[in-house]
Design a protein around this motif. Structure first.
Motif, short mmCIF file in Angstrom:
data_model
loop_
_atom_site.label_atom_id
_atom_site.label_comp_id
_atom_site.label_asym_id
_atom_site.label_seq_id
_atom_site.Cartn_x
_atom_site.Cartn_y
_atom_site.Cartn_z
N CYS A 92 0.83 -1.21 0.00
CA CYS A 92 0.00 0.00 0.00
C CYS A 92 0.87 1.27 0.00
O CYS A 92 0.45 2.30 -0.52
N CYS A 113 -8.09 -4.57 1.26
CA CYS A 113 -7.35 -3.36 1.61
C CYS A 113 -8.33 -2.21 1.77
O CYS A 113 -9.16 -1.96 0.91
N CYS A 116 -6.40 1.60 -0.15
CA CYS A 116 -6.18 1.93 -1.55
C CYS A 116 -7.44 1.73 -2.36
O CYS A 116 -8.21 0.81 -2.10
N HIS A 119 -4.95 -1.68 -6.39
CA HIS A 119 -3.51 -1.98 -6.41
C HIS A 119 -3.00 -2.07 -7.84
O HIS A 119 -1.85 -2.41 -8.07
#
Ligand SMILES: [Zn+2]
Length: 136
Positions: A92, A113, A116, A119
């Motif tokens: 991240c 996650c 974010c 990714h």
């Protein structure tokens, strides 16, 4: 920070990496059972980790793998240029460092996650090609 075009020599230690991938033709990927999102042909950067760097990147570079992660759709349809590795790094943080780049698909590779948007980043540049005007 090193850039690797093959798994040999990459540290087996845990860390994070940025994988550079080229898609030759558009593909559709589906995130969290949502409607398929089209990814245009072009260059992409994928921030991955944590995990043993060599094994993870070797898997990305291997042909004919079962599609298990979102990124497998790109590495199977396209070509992996290579990867920058960050031993002990966190994926991240790599995404944050590349935050100026567009994120074509929300939730790509970042299902677990909360930091974010994605990714996967669109990479508007090519490191591997000499512009035509220079080659002529
Ligand atoms: Zn993240």
């Amino acid at each position: 920070m090193n850039f690797w075009t093959r798994p040999q020599g990459i540290s087996a230690l845990p860390g994070a990496y940025v994988l550079a991938v080229e898609l030759f033709k558009p593909i559709a990927v589906s995130i969290r059972n949502g409607p398929p999102v089209s990814l245009a042909a072009g260059h992409y950067l994928y921030c991955g980790g944590p995990g043993g760097l060599r094994a993870r990147i070797a898997r990305h570079m291997r042909r004919g793998k079962a599609i298990r992660w979102h990124i497998d759709n790109l590495t199977e349809a396209g070509r992996v240029f290579g990867a920058w590795t960050f031993v002990g790094g966190q994926e991240c943080e790599l995404v944050a460092a590349l935050a100026h780049l567009p994120t074509p698909v929300s939730g790509f590779g970042s299902s677990d996650c909360r930091e974010c948007k994605s990714h996967l980043l669109r990479w508007p540049y090519s490191i591997m090609r000499t512009p035509k005007s220079c080659a002529e």
